[in-house]
Structure formats: structure tokens, C-alpha cells
Design an enzyme around this catalytic site. Sequence first.
Site, PDB file in Angstrom:
ATOM      1  N   ASP A  16       5.167   2.654   5.331  1.00 13.60           N
ATOM      2  CA  ASP A  16       3.842   2.980   4.814  1.00 13.60           C
ATOM      3  C   ASP A  16       3.900   4.146   3.830  1.00 13.60           C
ATOM      4  O   ASP A  16       3.170   4.157   2.824  1.00 13.60           O
ATOM      5  CB  ASP A  16       2.889   3.299   5.969  1.00 13.60           C
ATOM      6  CG  ASP A  16       2.654   2.097   6.869  1.00 13.60           C
ATOM      7  OD1 ASP A  16       2.746   0.969   6.366  1.00 13.60           O
ATOM      8  OD2 ASP A  16       2.389   2.292   8.070  1.00 13.60           O
ATOM      9  N   ASP A  34      -1.848   4.238   1.287  1.00 12.15           N
ATOM     10  CA  ASP A  34      -1.483   2.896   1.730  1.00 12.15           C
ATOM     11  C   ASP A  34      -2.264   2.590   2.999  1.00 12.15           C
ATOM     12  O   ASP A  34      -2.149   3.311   4.002  1.00 12.15           O
ATOM     13  CB  ASP A  34       0.023   2.808   2.003  1.00 12.15           C
ATOM     14  CG  ASP A  34       0.441   1.420   2.454  1.00 12.15           C
ATOM     15  OD1 ASP A  34       0.523   0.522   1.603  1.00 12.15           O
ATOM     16  OD2 ASP A  34       0.673   1.233   3.674  1.00 12.15           O
ATOM     17  N   GLU A  39      -4.795   0.658  -3.243  1.00 10.29           N
ATOM     18  CA  GLU A  39      -4.573  -0.739  -3.583  1.00 10.29           C
ATOM     19  C   GLU A  39      -5.903  -1.493  -3.664  1.00 10.29           C
ATOM     20  O   GLU A  39      -6.826  -1.225  -2.891  1.00 10.29           O
ATOM     21  CB  GLU A  39      -3.681  -1.415  -2.538  1.00 10.29           C
ATOM     22  CG  GLU A  39      -2.257  -0.928  -2.523  1.00 10.29           C
ATOM     23  CD  GLU A  39      -1.465  -1.571  -1.412  1.00 10.29           C
ATOM     24  OE1 GLU A  39      -0.397  -2.146  -1.688  1.00 10.29           O
ATOM     25  OE2 GLU A  39      -1.908  -1.483  -0.256  1.00 10.29           O
TER      26      GLU A  39
END
Length: 384
Positions: free
Chosen positions: A344, A164, A248
Site C-alpha cells: 500500500d 492509496d 486514484e
Amino acid sequence: MRCFAGSCRFVYNKGLALQKARFDACEKKLNYAELCKLLTQWRSETQTSLLKDAPTHPLQQALKDLERAYRNFFARRANLPRFKKKGQHDSFRYPDPKQIRLDQVNSRLFLPKLGWLRYRNSRKVLGAVKNVTVILWCGQWFVSIQTEREVEQYLSRGGAVGIDLGVARFATLSDGTFYAPLNSFKRHAIALRKGQQAMCRKQRFSNNWRKAKERIQRIHARIGNARRDYLHKTSTAISQNHAMVCIEELQVRNMSRSAAGSTENPGNRVRAKAGLNKSILDQGWFEFRRQLEYKLAWNGGSLILVAPQNTSRRCPQCDGVSAQNRRTQERFHCIACGFEANADWVGAINILRAGHARCACGVSDADRQQQEPTEAIQEHLRAA
């Protein structure tokens, strides 16, 4: 070398102007071979006789770069080619390895019309030399040597991990490890502001103005070098210890878009959003992803891109999704089951789950919400 780079820039701009003129006249675009024939005429003309001083192959490579730029434009991989400006990306390339001689023992290099040049051997050159590119960057000359060699295929080591990316923490891994942000631009912001203020007080294009500009260039170079060094060290450590990395697919351009709005519809909290945009761009997320992709391929691993929707709002314990699960930037607290952890780290776990789902059965984002956590993630949750 400055004359050679200027000649290549002149040939590129002249070829681009010719292509634009033919387009305005509804004529067919010239290909690379036809442009090379015109290059021979340009070298023999009196007005452009300066091109005779430069070697022929780098000038032809400038036209090949123009042809590649148009090809990328027609394939919708890049914008329309633009004219090159002096002092920006000045370079020239020697494509023929028969004209290049490399003496690594004495750290010297032979290039046509330049002779033998000393260079600082930063790393050993492996394989057969294919081409050499000479680059002017921040007042210093660099040489990039492209080689061809057979590389042994490595076997991947380690397991899977989700990452992340953020601002408070640069990267948080699903195993609990995190990397603090470097904030290279923020560290040099004061020196950069003083240098820019000093440059504004100088008369434009004077000697003192050029000296002030060079100082600003050195500061920007220091910022970029520090950021690249940090990204390379971090991406190397992750790629060497993990076989599969899930990350991501962030749209950095949209995330860092200005909130100023327009005159009719002014934006809200513009200054706060500007500070956040500066912090986002200071991290170098896309460059980090690019480095991870090719380094994992070198080490036999793979990079899995997942959609960022609800990765910070989904509870990894009960799979509940709510915007109120993350009321603060740091803590995650599920309103359904009461699970609490670092936000996170929770996002990294959800990214790993989405990566496993995509890698296993290629399900959509809607189906991915119904997936149960893997046994490894359940062990992480029980340990927490």
C-alpha cells in the site's frame, strides 16, 4: 410536518405524471412557470383541497426540484426522474428568508404555518439565512439552514501526499502514515441480521412489524453516522496538513460488480467476490474523495486524480512494472531490483509520482512511466 412533506411529495409525483403523459402524447414539456399555474388550480380543486393546508412556497419548491431533475437528466448528469415514495427522503423547503426567523439564543426557529419550533443547536449559524429545509430521517426531524457569508481565503499548509485506498488499510499515505478501516457495517452485521430475521416473522404492516422496521432503521442510521463521522475526521486531518493530495480515480461501481455471471456463463468464486464487494462498499471511498475535494478547496489546497493503472505493480526504485512484483496483498517485492516494502505504501508513492507528473506537465500515463522520482520520494526510499 408529515402532512407538509406528503403534500410536497404529492405535488412532485403529480407533476411528474403529467410530464410523462405529455411525453407519451408527443407534447412539449411544461416549464416551471406553467407547472406553478397548474398548482394554483390543484389547490382550488375539491379532490386536492388538502394542498391548501400546506404553505405555498414548499409546494413550488417541489416543482422546482422536478424541473432541476429533468435538467440534470437532459444534461446526462442523472437518470430519468422517478416517483417519490412515502418514507424515503421526506422533506420540504422554505425558500423565502423574509418568512423565516431564527433565534439562536433560545434555540428556536419560526416557520410559516408551523410557528416557533425548538431545536437542538448543534452549531452556530453564521451569515444571512437564505433558505431552510426540514427533513424527516429515521423517525427524527432535522433542519438544514443555508446561509450566505464571505469566507476568508486560507493559504494551504504542508506539502504533497499520495493516498492509496484499500480494504485492509483504509488509507495509506506516501509519508508512511496509514488509517485503519472502521468497517461500520461489519460491526453491526449481527444486530442487523437479527433485526431483519425478527421483522420477517411479523405480519406485514402490523404494529409489531412497524416497530421492527424502526429498529432496523436505527441500526442503519447508526452505521451511516459512524461511517460519516470517521470519513469527516480523516478527511479533515489530511486536508488541513497537506496542500496537494493525489488520489486514484477509482471506479467503485465496476470494482464492486457481482461475479455471479449468467446461467450460460456462471461466475467463479462468487461468495468470495461478494464478501470483497461488501468490504469495498463499507469503506465509503467516493464519499471520502468528495469530502477531500471541497475541504482542500476551503483550505487553499487541490486534489489531483490519477489513473489507477499499475500503481501497485510499478517499482518506485527501478520503475519496473510486473504483475509478479505483488504476489501477496500486503508485501511488494520487485523481481528486477529486489526492492521490498509494504504494498500500500508503494502504491501511495506511485500515486504521488503520477500526481506530480500530471500537475507539472500534464503528461499521459504512458509518458508518466518514464518520469524519475522526485527528490522527496527518493529520500523516502533511502530512509526505507
